[in-house]
Design a protein around this motif. Structure first.
Motif, PDB file in Angstrom:
ATOM      1  N   ALA A  16     -53.927  87.863  18.718  1.00 24.30           N
ATOM      2  CA  ALA A  16     -52.763  87.723  17.833  1.00 24.30           C
ATOM      3  C   ALA A  16     -51.650  86.957  18.545  1.00 24.30           C
ATOM      4  N   LYS A  19     -47.969  89.928  16.735  1.00 24.57           N
ATOM      5  CA  LYS A  19     -48.832  91.107  16.868  1.00 24.57           C
ATOM      6  C   LYS A  19     -48.653  92.133  15.751  1.00 24.57           C
ATOM      7  N   TYR A  20     -49.731  92.817  15.534  1.00 19.91           N
ATOM      8  CA  TYR A  20     -49.762  94.035  14.696  1.00 19.91           C
ATOM      9  C   TYR A  20     -49.573  95.203  15.660  1.00 19.91           C
ATOM     10  N   SER A 108     -63.073  96.038  19.184  1.00 17.16           N
ATOM     11  CA  SER A 108     -62.979  96.690  17.874  1.00 17.16           C
ATOM     12  C   SER A 108     -62.765  95.652  16.769  1.00 17.16           C
ATOM     13  N   SER A 141     -60.739  98.903  11.719  1.00 19.05           N
ATOM     14  CA  SER A 141     -59.754  98.668  12.784  1.00 19.05           C
ATOM     15  C   SER A 141     -58.857  97.561  12.257  1.00 19.05           C
ATOM     16  N   GLY A 142     -57.547  97.815  12.199  1.00 18.97           N
ATOM     17  CA  GLY A 142     -56.639  96.886  11.520  1.00 18.97           C
ATOM     18  C   GLY A 142     -56.892  95.426  11.862  1.00 18.97           C
ATOM     19  N   SER A 143     -56.887  95.122  13.167  1.00 16.04           N
ATOM     20  CA  SER A 143     -56.969  93.718  13.576  1.00 16.04           C
ATOM     21  C   SER A 143     -58.302  93.080  13.190  1.00 16.04           C
ATOM     22  N   ARG A 146     -58.551  90.186  10.526  1.00 13.13           N
ATOM     23  CA  ARG A 146     -58.254  88.791  10.863  1.00 13.13           C
ATOM     24  C   ARG A 146     -59.474  88.068  11.433  1.00 13.13           C
ATOM     25  N   SER A 193     -55.230 101.986  21.364  1.00 12.62           N
ATOM     26  CA  SER A 193     -54.337 101.299  20.436  1.00 12.62           C
ATOM     27  C   SER A 193     -53.990 102.212  19.253  1.00 12.62           C
ATOM     28  N   HIS A 197     -50.097 102.674  18.207  1.00 11.41           N
ATOM     29  CA  HIS A 197     -49.472 102.393  16.901  1.00 11.41           C
ATOM     30  C   HIS A 197     -48.556 103.546  16.485  1.00 11.41           C
ATOM     31  N   ASP A 284     -52.542  91.710  25.057  1.00 14.26           N
ATOM     32  CA  ASP A 284     -52.763  92.712  24.011  1.00 14.26           C
ATOM     33  C   ASP A 284     -52.499  94.091  24.606  1.00 14.26           C
ATOM     34  N   ALA A 285     -53.093  95.114  24.032  1.00 10.65           N
ATOM     35  CA  ALA A 285     -52.925  96.466  24.583  1.00 10.65           C
ATOM     36  C   ALA A 285     -53.914  96.646  25.727  1.00 10.65           C
TER      37      ALA A 285
END
Ligand code: PMV
Length: 331
Positions: A16, A19-20, A108, A141-143, A146, A193, A197, A284-285
């Motif tokens: 990203a 970022k989310y 993920s 998983s949210g990401s 994309r 992650s 969040h 990222d994380a």
């Protein structure tokens, strides 16, 4: 439906640029803000799913090994949501990554994009609808949503499961960018992650961040559209540091950066500011560095990273394709 149905899919991970971090809805992974990313051509997951009415319980194989731990449970719980919608059946799932396991590369995103594509396709006669695919990937998983479309992908936060969707912003050939992922550390992260969040939502800086993001997102999209690398890089690096600051100063604190991360941050800035090399980074994380440049500069950037950190593992990525169904089944 026949008694057994099988499908296979391949999907890239993504990095990203905006970022989310933080969710409106934790059940459906509806994010607080819009985000935008690039698919990573060198970090790919391939997954085969077979729904089988004769299976009493799911069989999950990761990298060829049957798993009965938390990773398998997460996949089974996800498959339960699909089963709730359609039909009660056991599933046989096999998944392999192109990148070495346990490196802290976000598997993920590629994992749930490939899993969603294969699991849903196995129920459909034809190719599933793209908005269905992005919804199902996000629920895992949210990401991951994309990773459904190719190239550079925007995820519009929306306000509910129905309207939180990703769409392509530009195709991979729009801009020849390289992301050199430098595997700084393999130690497992202490704050996942999912926990991150939750911590982020309670952070006092988060309200301010949400106010700043719409104009940052517009500026980033403008720089991407114009292929303006320095404007793009300045925004991406600033965004990465803002999110790290929120992670670090949360309660509890998530300090993902390692000494090797910090060494590379200073090096990238010095190559840019002292030597005029057009290179930026994002994070990222996790501790791994994503070093970004236009692909013409990738050999020079890679040479410098390898000189600074001899024998370090690097995964080299261009803007990758979207999730694809195929007949190369793993079993
Ligand atoms: O999809 P999740 O829940 O693993 O969250 C990923 C969050 C970041 O990778 C840190 C940022 C992003 O937008 O991908």
């Amino acid at each position: 439906m026949t008694e057994r149905k099988r499908a296979s899919a391949t999907a890239c991970s993504n990095i990203a640029f905006i970022k989310y971090w933080g969710k409106q809805d934790f059940d459906w992974n509806v994010p607080l803000n819009d985000s935008i990313s690039m698919n990573l051509s060198g970090a790919v997951t391939t997954t085969t799913v077979e729904w089988d009415a004769n299976l009493a319980q799911d069989e999950i194989y990761l990298e060829g090994e049957r798993v009965l731990d938390e990773r398998g449970l997460r996949i089974s719980r996800y498959l339960d949501r699909i089963r709730d919608d359609w039909y009660r059946m056991g599933a046989r799932v096999a998944s392999v990554n192109s990148f070495p396991a346990g490196t802290g590369i976000a598997s993920s995103a590629s994992g749930f994009a490939a899993l969603a594509s294969a699991a849903i396709a196995a129920f459909h006669e034809g190719h599933p609808d793209e908005s269905d695919m992005t919804r199902w990937a996000r629920r895992g998983s949210g990401s991951a949503c994309r990773s459904i479309q190719a190239g550079f992908v925007e995820w519009t936060a929306g306000s509910s499961d129905a309207d939180s969707l990703s769409q392509q912003f530009c195709p991979p050939e729009h801009w020849d960018l390289t992301d050199l992922v430098v595997l700084v550390s393999r130690s497992p992260k202490t704050i996942s992650s999912s926990q991150g969040h939750r911590i982020a939502v309670a952070h006092p800086f988060m309200k301010e961040r949400q106010k700043l993001l719409p104009s940052r997102m517009l500026a980033l999209k403008g720089a991407l559209a114009k292929r303006d690398f320095s404007t793009f890089g300045e925004i991406v690096e600033h965004e990465a540091m803002e999110v790290q600051a929120i992670m670090m100063s949360g309660q509890p604190s998530a300090l993902y950066m390692q000494p090797g991360t910090m060494e590379l941050i200073h090096a990238v800035r010095s190559w840019r500011e002292d030597d005029g090399l057009a290179v930026y980074f994002t994070l990222d994380a996790g501790p791994n560095m994503h070093v970004l440049c236009e692909s013409g500069n990738a050999p020079e950037v890679r040479r410098r990273i390898e000189k600074l950190v001899p024998r370090v593992e690097i995964i080299e990525n261009r803007a990758g394709p979207g999730a694809k169904l195929h007949d190369d089944h793993l079993f």
